[in-house]
Design an enzyme around this catalytic site. Structure first.
Site, PDB file in Angstrom:
ATOM      1  N   ARG A 162      14.934  25.645  -7.141  1.00 33.47           N
ATOM      2  CA  ARG A 162      14.497  26.499  -8.475  1.00 33.47           C
ATOM      3  C   ARG A 162      15.698  25.958  -9.438  1.00 33.47           C
ATOM      4  O   ARG A 162      16.491  25.253  -9.174  1.00 33.47           O
ATOM      5  CB  ARG A 162      14.658  27.920  -8.160  1.00 33.47           C
ATOM      6  CG  ARG A 162      14.042  28.620  -6.735  1.00 33.47           C
ATOM      7  CD  ARG A 162      14.323  29.870  -6.871  1.00 33.47           C
ATOM      8  NE  ARG A 162      13.295  30.280  -5.737  1.00 33.47           N
ATOM      9  CZ  ARG A 162      13.544  30.172  -4.119  1.00 33.47           C
ATOM     10  NH1 ARG A 162      14.749  29.483  -3.510  1.00 33.47           N
ATOM     11  NH2 ARG A 162      12.718  30.595  -3.311  1.00 33.47           N
ATOM     12  N   LYS A 185      17.505  32.562  -2.085  1.00 33.87           N
ATOM     13  CA  LYS A 185      17.234  33.840  -2.230  1.00 33.87           C
ATOM     14  C   LYS A 185      17.201  34.652  -1.074  1.00 33.87           C
ATOM     15  O   LYS A 185      17.487  33.890   0.036  1.00 33.87           O
ATOM     16  CB  LYS A 185      15.997  33.887  -2.406  1.00 33.87           C
ATOM     17  CG  LYS A 185      15.476  33.694  -4.738  1.00 33.87           C
ATOM     18  CD  LYS A 185      13.772  34.289  -4.235  1.00 33.87           C
ATOM     19  CE  LYS A 185      13.623  34.030  -6.147  1.00 33.87           C
ATOM     20  NZ  LYS A 185      12.198  34.734  -6.285  1.00 33.87           N
ATOM     21  N   HIS A 255      10.344  25.985 -14.211  1.00 32.23           N
ATOM     22  CA  HIS A 255      10.212  26.637 -13.075  1.00 32.23           C
ATOM     23  C   HIS A 255       8.637  26.300 -12.614  1.00 32.23           C
ATOM     24  O   HIS A 255       8.500  25.562 -11.341  1.00 32.23           O
ATOM     25  CB  HIS A 255       9.901  27.834 -13.393  1.00 32.23           C
ATOM     26  CG  HIS A 255       9.600  28.562 -11.851  1.00 32.23           C
ATOM     27  ND1 HIS A 255      10.480  28.546 -11.201  1.00 32.23           N
ATOM     28  CD2 HIS A 255       8.270  29.066 -11.282  1.00 32.23           C
ATOM     29  CE1 HIS A 255       9.841  29.609  -9.550  1.00 32.23           C
ATOM     30  NE2 HIS A 255       8.121  29.773  -9.729  1.00 32.23           N
ATOM     31  N   ARG A 258       9.216  22.623 -10.970  1.00 29.22           N
ATOM     32  CA  ARG A 258       9.111  23.328  -9.208  1.00 29.22           C
ATOM     33  C   ARG A 258       7.828  23.428  -8.395  1.00 29.22           C
ATOM     34  O   ARG A 258       7.184  22.656  -7.611  1.00 29.22           O
ATOM     35  CB  ARG A 258      10.227  24.341  -8.338  1.00 29.22           C
ATOM     36  CG  ARG A 258       9.847  24.777  -8.023  1.00 29.22           C
ATOM     37  CD  ARG A 258      10.572  25.520  -7.354  1.00 29.22           C
ATOM     38  NE  ARG A 258      10.744  27.322  -6.370  1.00 29.22           N
ATOM     39  CZ  ARG A 258      10.802  27.487  -5.116  1.00 29.22           C
ATOM     40  NH1 ARG A 258      11.928  26.379  -4.383  1.00 29.22           N
ATOM     41  NH2 ARG A 258      10.365  27.747  -4.034  1.00 29.22           N
ATOM     42  N   HIS A 281      10.463  29.391   1.377  1.00 31.06           N
ATOM     43  CA  HIS A 281       9.640  30.638   1.290  1.00 31.06           C
ATOM     44  C   HIS A 281      10.270  31.235   2.372  1.00 31.06           C
ATOM     45  O   HIS A 281       9.660  30.932   3.433  1.00 31.06           O
ATOM     46  CB  HIS A 281       7.933  30.015   0.844  1.00 31.06           C
ATOM     47  CG  HIS A 281       7.785  30.446  -0.256  1.00 31.06           C
ATOM     48  ND1 HIS A 281       6.397  29.617  -0.654  1.00 31.06           N
ATOM     49  CD2 HIS A 281       8.694  30.479  -2.004  1.00 31.06           C
ATOM     50  CE1 HIS A 281       6.919  29.608  -2.594  1.00 31.06           C
ATOM     51  NE2 HIS A 281       7.945  29.781  -2.713  1.00 31.06           N
ATOM     52  N   TYR A 290       1.534  29.812  -4.678  1.00 34.09           N
ATOM     53  CA  TYR A 290       2.695  29.019  -4.992  1.00 34.09           C
ATOM     54  C   TYR A 290       1.359  27.679  -5.278  1.00 34.09           C
ATOM     55  O   TYR A 290       1.993  27.601  -6.676  1.00 34.09           O
ATOM     56  CB  TYR A 290       3.847  29.040  -4.545  1.00 34.09           C
ATOM     57  CG  TYR A 290       4.701  28.702  -5.494  1.00 34.09           C
ATOM     58  CD1 TYR A 290       4.856  27.348  -5.553  1.00 34.09           C
ATOM     59  CD2 TYR A 290       5.376  29.492  -6.284  1.00 34.09           C
ATOM     60  CE1 TYR A 290       5.856  26.200  -6.370  1.00 34.09           C
ATOM     61  CE2 TYR A 290       6.494  28.728  -6.767  1.00 34.09           C
ATOM     62  CZ  TYR A 290       6.919  27.774  -7.143  1.00 34.09           C
ATOM     63  OH  TYR A 290       7.772  27.311  -8.105  1.00 34.09           O
TER      64      TYR A 290
END
Length: 309
Positions: A162, A185, A255, A258, A281, A290
């Site tokens: 990211r 994240k 983005h 990625r 993830h 995704y």
């Protein structure tokens, strides 16, 4: 927070958010959004019923209350995706509080959120991704800034990072190792392999950078022109120039690099579970969505993983 909420309910919400942060590793932005979502719901209930809302009143919420809240949100122009997120936060808080206080949360947990179509960035072709990397280095007036932009975009595509993860690298990460520990994240860590091209691009930037990166391990690896941490908007801007020059669609964002990383790995026969880990993830379903995997390719992966007798 609204005074219409009882101190007990305000404390409960704070405790739930602390729980998400400490035990589940929720990101700061997630916690902030959930606080706003749940507070908005509770404030609506207080106004809707004309009384202060505490844990006991929350236990008496009906399906009619839930429909009224969602109708109110739609009337305010809340998008389906945002409303679905708010409902998810409300359910999470209610489930936690019900387990603690021992009430039946069925009316809230049974509420059905609005349907919405997940919007995903479209991947670039392999050739287009390479052209973008070459193009982003043609706009800067100084060689070190050109090398910096190339290095950042190379990390996005070559490692699936990211933009925030790339810009969170520090001088201590230089020179880049073959395996890089990334904090993503929610503070979750993962290990990603670093391609030689990415290590070379970062090394070239570090060589040209006028700041003493190696001597400042605690500071940002990627710097702005004045020496501070690189602003992600600058990378977005150089990507915008690159896609304009190459005739690429507006979806060609940082983005999307990625996204392209994951899609190209999958197309080359990469294992879906491995790609999930590389992307960081939490669930495999997120990776499937995704990477925009088509049904034929998914079936091939399934057949390989679960051969029929």
């Amino acid at each position: 927070m609204s005074l219409a909420l009882s101190p007990a309910l305000r404390d409960a919400l704070t405790n739930w958010l602390d729980h998400l942060t400490a035990l589940d590793g929720a990101a700061e932005n997630t916690v902030t959004a959930y606080r706003a979502d749940v507070t908005g719901f509770l404030s609506f209930l207080a106004a809707h019923h004309g009384e202060s809302i505490g844990p006991a009143r929350l236990a008496r919420v009906t399906q009619s209350d839930m429909r009224a809240w969602m109708a109110s949100e739609r009337g305010r122009g809340t998008a389906s995706r945002s409303l679905a997120r708010s409902l998810s936060a409300v359910k999470g808080f209610t489930r936690w509080l019900a387990e603690r206080d021992g009430f039946d949360p069925t009316a809230i947990l049974a509420a059905r959120g609005p349907k919405y179509q997940r919007k995903l960035p479209r991947p670039l072709s392999e050739n287009a991704a390479r052209e973008v990397i070459d193009q982003v280095g043609t706009f800067a007036r100084e060689d070190w800034i050109a090398a910096r932009d190339i290095a950042v975009v190379t990390l996005l595509y070559g490692c699936g990072l990211r933009i925030s993860e790339a810009l969170n690298l520090t001088g201590a990460d230089h020179p880049l190792p073959e395996l890089l520990r990334i904090r993503g994240k929610g503070g979750k860590e993962r290990i990603v392999p670093v391609l030689p091209a990415a290590r070379k691009a970062v090394a070239r930037y570090a060589e040209l950078c006028p700041m003493a990166i190696a001597e400042e391990p605690g500071k940002a690896l990627f710097r702005g022109a004045r020496g501070g941490p690189l602003n992600p908007r600058l990378i977005a801007g150089v990507m915008e120039k690159a896609r304009a020059g190459l005739g690429l669609p507006a979806s060609a964002t940082p983005h999307a690099m990625r996204h392209s990383f994951a899609t190209h790995l999958l197309a080359a026969g990469g294992d879906l579970r491995a790609i999930q880990q590389l992307l960081g993830h939490a669930s495999l379903s997120t990776t499937q969505a995704y990477t925009a995997v088509d049904s034929t390719r998914l079936m091939e992966i399934y057949e390989e993983a679960h051969p029929r007798a």
